[in-house]
Design a protein around this motif. Structure first.
Motif: not given
Length: 200
Positions: A23, A26, A30, A35-37, A44, A102
């Protein structure tokens, strides 16, 4: 199908799934300390990456996601033909959607699906891109473009089955499968839109 061909198909599908599982959104987030989550929509994918990291990074992620579908599909098509490319393309999309890296999460699969289509049927990819672009321009909503792009795949599948567009039954089944995958990933968008339409 010979044993060698069967093994080639199996290896191609496995490799495509792993490639799809990587991904870029992500990884890049990072590296940039994000933090996309926990940001934006939490998805993501390229759209959320553009929202959180900036448009330039969103474009980069989108291109990389397209390549995840395009490269394996092109290679499989050259080595084993269109039917192998179909299987590999779906594997790449599934890897993107349900990435083991993920913990089973992933993006919505739009860009990777586009790459897979581009690797086998560029004319279909062109239709999908045009529908997507017109829908986004009209609604200012990326999800609308993705949903209508997926619907256009289903329409093309019907046209293929009825002899009004080039392709065989497997082409139609493949377009139906990946179109439904994308629609399924956007079900919350569809439900949200429907609820808004019904509000007084």
């Amino acid at each position: 199908m010979t044993v060698g061909t069967a093994l080639g198909w199996t290896a191609g599908v496995a490799v495509a799934f792993l490639i799809g599982s990587v991904n870029p959104a992500t990884i890049i987030a990072r590296l940039l300390g994000k933090d996309l989550a926990a940001s934006g929509s939490g998805n993501p994918g390229a759209t959320n990456a553009g929202r959180v990291l900036g448009r330039r990074w969103g474009v980069v992620v989108g291109v990389l996601d397209v390549l995840k579908g395009l490269v394996p599909t092109l290679v499989a098509g050259q080595l084993f033909g269109a039917h192998a490319a179909y299987a590999v393309g779906i594997a790449a999309v599934l890897g993107h959607i349900w990435s083991p890296f993920l913990k089973g999460r992933g993006g919505k699969g739009v860009a990777t699906t586009l790459g897979a289509i581009l690797g086998v049927h560029p004319w279909v990819a062109l239709v999908v891109v045009v529908v997507f672009a017109v829908a986004v321009a009209a609604t200012r909503w990326v999800a609308a473009g993705s949903i209508l792009g997926a619907v256009s795949m289903l329409v093309l599948a019907v046209l293929i089955w009825t002899g009004h567009a080039p392709g065989d039954v497997w082409t139609g089944l493949w377009l139906t499968a990946i179109g439904l995958l994308v629609l399924a990933r956007h079900k919350n968008n569809v439900i949200g839109w429907w609820r808004q339409r019904r509000l007084p």
